[in-house]
Design an enzyme around this catalytic site. Structure first.
Site, PDB file in Angstrom:
ATOM      1  N   GLY A  12     -29.303  17.683  28.191  1.00 47.43           N
ATOM      2  CA  GLY A  12     -28.768  16.964  29.340  1.00 47.43           C
ATOM      3  C   GLY A  12     -28.513  17.970  30.459  1.00 47.43           C
ATOM      4  O   GLY A  12     -28.992  19.108  30.437  1.00 47.43           O
TER       5      GLY A  12
ATOM      6  N   ARG B 260      -9.631   5.019  36.140  1.00 51.22           N
ATOM      7  CA  ARG B 260     -10.374   4.277  35.124  1.00 51.22           C
ATOM      8  C   ARG B 260      -9.518   3.893  33.921  1.00 51.22           C
ATOM      9  O   ARG B 260      -9.658   2.800  33.372  1.00 51.22           O
ATOM     10  CB  ARG B 260     -11.546   5.151  34.696  1.00 51.22           C
ATOM     11  CG  ARG B 260     -12.651   4.410  34.064  1.00 51.22           C
ATOM     12  CD  ARG B 260     -13.828   5.325  33.882  1.00 51.22           C
ATOM     13  NE  ARG B 260     -14.673   5.382  35.056  1.00 51.22           N
ATOM     14  CZ  ARG B 260     -15.721   6.184  35.180  1.00 51.22           C
ATOM     15  NH1 ARG B 260     -16.033   7.014  34.207  1.00 51.22           N
ATOM     16  NH2 ARG B 260     -16.468   6.167  36.257  1.00 51.22           N
TER      17      ARG B 260
ATOM     18  N   HIS C 286     -14.915   2.875  29.922  1.00 50.80           N
ATOM     19  CA  HIS C 286     -15.305   2.389  31.252  1.00 50.80           C
ATOM     20  C   HIS C 286     -14.989   0.895  31.305  1.00 50.80           C
ATOM     21  O   HIS C 286     -15.314   0.159  30.374  1.00 50.80           O
ATOM     22  CB  HIS C 286     -16.799   2.634  31.472  1.00 50.80           C
ATOM     23  CG  HIS C 286     -17.225   2.542  32.905  1.00 50.80           C
ATOM     24  ND1 HIS C 286     -17.248   1.352  33.588  1.00 50.80           N
ATOM     25  CD2 HIS C 286     -17.634   3.491  33.781  1.00 50.80           C
ATOM     26  CE1 HIS C 286     -17.663   1.585  34.833  1.00 50.80           C
ATOM     27  NE2 HIS C 286     -17.899   2.867  34.972  1.00 50.80           N
TER      28      HIS C 286
ATOM     29  N   ARG D 240     -10.794  11.351  32.975  1.00 45.62           N
ATOM     30  CA  ARG D 240     -11.727  11.960  33.925  1.00 45.62           C
ATOM     31  C   ARG D 240     -11.873  11.109  35.181  1.00 45.62           C
ATOM     32  O   ARG D 240     -12.004   9.880  35.102  1.00 45.62           O
ATOM     33  CB  ARG D 240     -13.104  12.127  33.261  1.00 45.62           C
ATOM     34  CG  ARG D 240     -14.157  12.698  34.183  1.00 45.62           C
ATOM     35  CD  ARG D 240     -15.462  12.925  33.455  1.00 45.62           C
ATOM     36  NE  ARG D 240     -16.047  11.712  32.935  1.00 45.62           N
ATOM     37  CZ  ARG D 240     -16.762  10.852  33.642  1.00 45.62           C
ATOM     38  NH1 ARG D 240     -16.972  11.052  34.934  1.00 45.62           N
ATOM     39  NH2 ARG D 240     -17.273   9.778  33.067  1.00 45.62           N
TER      40      ARG D 240
ATOM     41  N   HIS E  55     -17.002   5.528  26.866  1.00 45.68           N
ATOM     42  CA  HIS E  55     -17.873   6.075  27.908  1.00 45.68           C
ATOM     43  C   HIS E  55     -17.918   7.599  27.909  1.00 45.68           C
ATOM     44  O   HIS E  55     -18.993   8.184  28.011  1.00 45.68           O
ATOM     45  CB  HIS E  55     -17.362   5.555  29.254  1.00 45.68           C
ATOM     46  CG  HIS E  55     -18.205   5.916  30.426  1.00 45.68           C
ATOM     47  ND1 HIS E  55     -19.536   5.551  30.526  1.00 45.68           N
ATOM     48  CD2 HIS E  55     -17.919   6.602  31.570  1.00 45.68           C
ATOM     49  CE1 HIS E  55     -20.026   5.994  31.684  1.00 45.68           C
ATOM     50  NE2 HIS E  55     -19.071   6.644  32.312  1.00 45.68           N
TER      51      HIS E  55
ATOM     52  N   ASP F  32     -22.243  15.417  17.821  1.00 48.45           N
ATOM     53  CA  ASP F  32     -22.814  16.540  17.067  1.00 48.45           C
ATOM     54  C   ASP F  32     -22.202  17.884  17.476  1.00 48.45           C
ATOM     55  O   ASP F  32     -21.970  18.752  16.624  1.00 48.45           O
ATOM     56  CB  ASP F  32     -24.340  16.595  17.269  1.00 48.45           C
ATOM     57  CG  ASP F  32     -25.011  15.274  16.926  1.00 48.45           C
ATOM     58  OD1 ASP F  32     -24.480  14.541  16.066  1.00 48.45           O
ATOM     59  OD2 ASP F  32     -26.071  14.976  17.517  1.00 48.45           O
TER      60      ASP F  32
ATOM     61  N   GLU G 101     -15.954   5.691  44.882  1.00 50.47           N
ATOM     62  CA  GLU G 101     -15.637   5.237  43.524  1.00 50.47           C
ATOM     63  C   GLU G 101     -14.129   5.281  43.332  1.00 50.47           C
ATOM     64  O   GLU G 101     -13.399   5.888  44.135  1.00 50.47           O
ATOM     65  CB  GLU G 101     -16.371   6.073  42.470  1.00 50.47           C
ATOM     66  CG  GLU G 101     -17.858   5.715  42.413  1.00 50.47           C
ATOM     67  CD  GLU G 101     -18.650   6.416  41.336  1.00 50.47           C
ATOM     68  OE1 GLU G 101     -18.066   7.188  40.556  1.00 50.47           O
ATOM     69  OE2 GLU G 101     -19.873   6.202  41.282  1.00 50.47           O
TER      70      GLU G 101
ATOM     71  N   GLU H 187     -20.064  17.577  28.132  1.00 50.04           N
ATOM     72  CA  GLU H 187     -19.127  16.638  27.513  1.00 50.04           C
ATOM     73  C   GLU H 187     -18.600  17.114  26.170  1.00 50.04           C
ATOM     74  O   GLU H 187     -17.464  16.817  25.806  1.00 50.04           O
ATOM     75  CB  GLU H 187     -19.780  15.254  27.366  1.00 50.04           C
ATOM     76  CG  GLU H 187     -18.784  14.210  26.866  1.00 50.04           C
ATOM     77  CD  GLU H 187     -19.306  12.788  26.864  1.00 50.04           C
ATOM     78  OE1 GLU H 187     -20.397  12.546  27.435  1.00 50.04           O
ATOM     79  OE2 GLU H 187     -18.619  11.918  26.290  1.00 50.04           O
TER      80      GLU H 187
ATOM     81  N   GLY I  41     -23.790   6.012  38.871  1.00 48.65           N
ATOM     82  CA  GLY I  41     -23.048   6.039  40.129  1.00 48.65           C
ATOM     83  C   GLY I  41     -23.277   7.265  40.947  1.00 48.65           C
ATOM     84  O   GLY I  41     -23.540   7.192  42.153  1.00 48.65           O
TER      85      GLY I  41
ATOM     86  N   THR J 193     -26.803  11.994  30.466  1.00 45.31           N
ATOM     87  CA  THR J 193     -27.218  12.435  31.802  1.00 45.31           C
ATOM     88  C   THR J 193     -28.248  11.481  32.369  1.00 45.31           C
ATOM     89  O   THR J 193     -28.158  11.036  33.524  1.00 45.31           O
ATOM     90  CB  THR J 193     -27.817  13.855  31.729  1.00 45.31           C
ATOM     91  OG1 THR J 193     -26.793  14.758  31.334  1.00 45.31           O
ATOM     92  CG2 THR J 193     -28.391  14.279  33.067  1.00 45.31           C
TER      93      THR J 193
HETATM   94  C1  SIN Z   1     -20.275   4.994  36.903  1.00 47.74           C
HETATM   95  O1  SIN Z   1     -21.296   4.996  37.595  1.00 47.74           O
HETATM   96  O2  SIN Z   1     -19.412   4.147  36.951  1.00 47.74           O
HETATM   97  C2  SIN Z   1     -20.098   6.092  35.924  1.00 47.74           C
HETATM   98  C3  SIN Z   1     -19.792   7.336  36.613  1.00 47.74           C
HETATM   99  C4  SIN Z   1     -18.978   8.219  35.726  1.00 47.74           C
HETATM  100  O3  SIN Z   1     -18.765   7.924  34.575  1.00 47.74           O
HETATM  101  O4  SIN Z   1     -18.495   9.223  36.241  1.00 47.74           O
END
Ligand code: SIN
Length: 545
Positions: free
Chosen positions: A8, A277, A230, A377, A342, A209, A115, A366, A45, A40
């Site tokens: 990724g 979030r 999410h 996050r 997520h 993993d 966002e 991650e 978004g 990835t």
């Molecule tokens: C999203 O597009 O909502 C995900 C973006 C993210 O998880 O940072």
């Protein structure tokens, strides 16, 4: 030679930085599936970054850092946040140099989206909602043009090789055949563990993993109780993500009665759909639990009404095609959505250059944890994290493994929990009526007891069940059977068994961490506990010590 586990954004960036750091370094990147099977590639978004020449009026890296710290609920590592947000402009320039086709506004400037929990428009995107794929494609072209990097697909890393406590390579399973790849350093960039849960936006291959490999080698892991859900995955099989950018454009959440329930629910947040979030996911989950409804509804019809027919399709072409493939016309229909696992904020404990507590072992992306995300996050910080810390880890791995260099590790005061905490040697009673292990059974258990809403009884029961499964056929026994071979003709089954063992390891670690943290903070919400106080460090434990 440096072995990078994962292809990724963090793994590819690490590989490029390693060869840039040391002209004699060679890198092998191991992707367990195809390069497209990663979070990835699915990232929609965008990537959050303050690019000085293109920033929204008044926006700064300091403001981005402040938003990151606020979303992280007081648990972020402030130095890591400074590194992350301070590097935004440089990283975007690098991606532009590699040919990443970021979207532009009619004047030709970089287009900036909004966002949740961002105080300014600062989300860059590619082809509307294909940001991860756009960036990954540019990185893959750069990797393909670099003769000192070898990228191998369908190569599953089954174990780390250790000699006197130093990592010396990886044990690789490819086409049913196990082989050893000796390496001066191993860099884990193996992504997340969404497969722990029934509803996840992650690909099936996200089986924890990296965390399981590192924990198995005795590396410290941290903050594992913080798993982000999410709020808006489409309620259809596979739970495809509906990007937060859609709420950033003005979509709202409604209940079955058509009400914007986020404005009136328990603990309502003034920012409603644009709250952090963890806040939105918790409100949705509590609403679903209280009402008994199956899903809530994302209403983007107001965007279509305000911006005109075709706007949604132009701004979010991938989502437009995906929703229409499910028979939904989001210019007119509300979309059924549920929270889905997520992103794992916790991971392998690293310093700001990817060094773990084990010599020769590095981690980024991650699967790693610098503490940059704290307990939750901020949206669109993960691609930036992969770039920034992938580059730093790749360079450190190359520099540290130059001939004659003294091995360097993350040091610090890490509380240690024994292996017994994760896998009781004598499985506790209470297994009557418990299903036999299957990945689906594990996902159901984790979703019910270690999802958005948790309590001590549920966590303890889940920990006991996971321990029993881990001690039984799904864990050690089957794994040993696989190693003993006789199953070389069944590579997919072989990999699945190893992935299941990794999931059980991660589940055990996550549950232990969640039980230990008796407060509610960020993505870790204990319905049997009070809200935590800001500033308590995340948890750390070591599996084998
Ligand atoms: C999203 O597009 O909502 C995900 C973006 C993210 O998880 O940072």
């Amino acid at each position: 030679m440096i072995a990078v586990v994962g292809a990724g954004i963090a793994g590819l960036t690490a590989a490029l930085s390693a060869v840039q750091e040391d002209p004699r370094t060679e890198v092998t990147v191991l992707a367990k599936g195809t390069v497209r099977q990663s979070n990835t590639w699915l990232a929609q978004g965008g990537i959050a970054a303050v690019v000085p020449v293109a920033a929204a009026p008044g926006d700064t890296a300091a403001a981005h850092a402040a938003d990151t710290l606020a979303a992280g609920a007081g648990r972020c590592d402030a130095d890591a946040v400074q590194v992350l947000c301070g590097a935004g402009g440089e990283q975007i320039s690098r991606l532009l140099d590699l040919g990443t086709p970021f979207d532009r506004d009619p004047s030709g400037a970089l287009a900036l989206g909004r966002e949740a929990a961002h105080s300014a428009r600062r989300i860059l995107h590619v082809n509307g909602d294909s940001t991860g794929a756009g960036i990954a494609a540019a990185l893959l072209r750069a990797v393909a043009a670099e003769p000192r990097i070898t990228l191998t697909e369908h190569a599953f890393t089954a174990g780390l090789l250790l000699d006197a406590g130093v990592v010396t390579g990886v044990d690789v399973l490819r086409n049913g055949v196990r082989s050893v790849l000796a390496a001066d350093a191993v860099l884990l960039a193996a992504g997340g563990a969404g497969a722990l849960y029934t509803h996840t936006t992650n690909p099936d291959s996200a089986t924890g993993d990296g965390v399981a490999l590192a924990a198995g080698a005795g590396a410290a892991v941290r903050d594992l109780e913080f798993f982000q859900f999410h709020p808006t995955s489409l309620d259809v099989p596979g739970n495809p993500l509906i990007s937060e950018a859609v709420r950033g454009e003005g979509a709202v959440l409604r209940n079955a009665a058509g009400e914007r329930f986020l404005l009136e629910c328990r603990n309502a947040h003034p920012d409603a759909e644009l709250a952090p979030r963890d806040v939105v996911s918790r409100a949705v989950s509590a609403y679903l639990q209280d009402s008994g409804e199956r899903c809530v509804w994302l209403d983007a019809t107001g965007i279509a009404a305000a911006r005109g027919t075709g706007y949604l399709a132009g701004r979010f072409p991938g989502l437009d095609a995906m929703t229409r493939s499910h028979g939904l016309d989001w210019e007119q229909d509300l979309l059924p959505v549920v929270p889905a696992a997520h992103y794992w904020m916790g991971g392998v404990a690293t310093d700001l250059r990817g060094r773990t507590t084990v010599p020769g072992l590095y981690a980024a992306g991650e699967c790693a944890c610098t503490g940059v995300h704290g307990a939750n996050r901020l949206a669109s910080n993960s691609l930036l994290e992969g770039l920034v810390f992938g580059a730093r880890a790749g360079a450190a791995a190359a520099a540290d493994s130059r001939a004659g260099a003294v091995p360097r590790v993350l040091s610090g005061d890490f509380p240690v929990a024994g292996r017994a905490e994760q896998v009781p040697s004598a499985p506790p009673d209470g297994s009557r009526g418990e299903p036999a292990f299957s990945r689906a059974a594990l996902q159901e258990l984790m979703s019910a007891q270690a999802g958005v809403l948790r309590n001590a009884d549920g966590l303890a029961a889940a920990a006991a069940a996971v321990a029993r499964w881990h001690c039984g056929t799904a864990g050690t026994a089957t794994l040993q059977g696989t190693k003993g071979s006789g199953s070389q003709g069944q590579p997919i089954r072989q990999m699945r068994v190893l992935e299941d063992a990794n999931l059980l390891t991660c589940a055990g670690l996550l549950l232990a961490a969640a039980l230990r943290r008796t407060e509610s903070v960020g993505a870790h919400y204990r319905s049997d506990a009070a809200a935590g106080t800001a500033g308590t460090a995340g948890s750390t434990l070591n599996l084998l010590s």
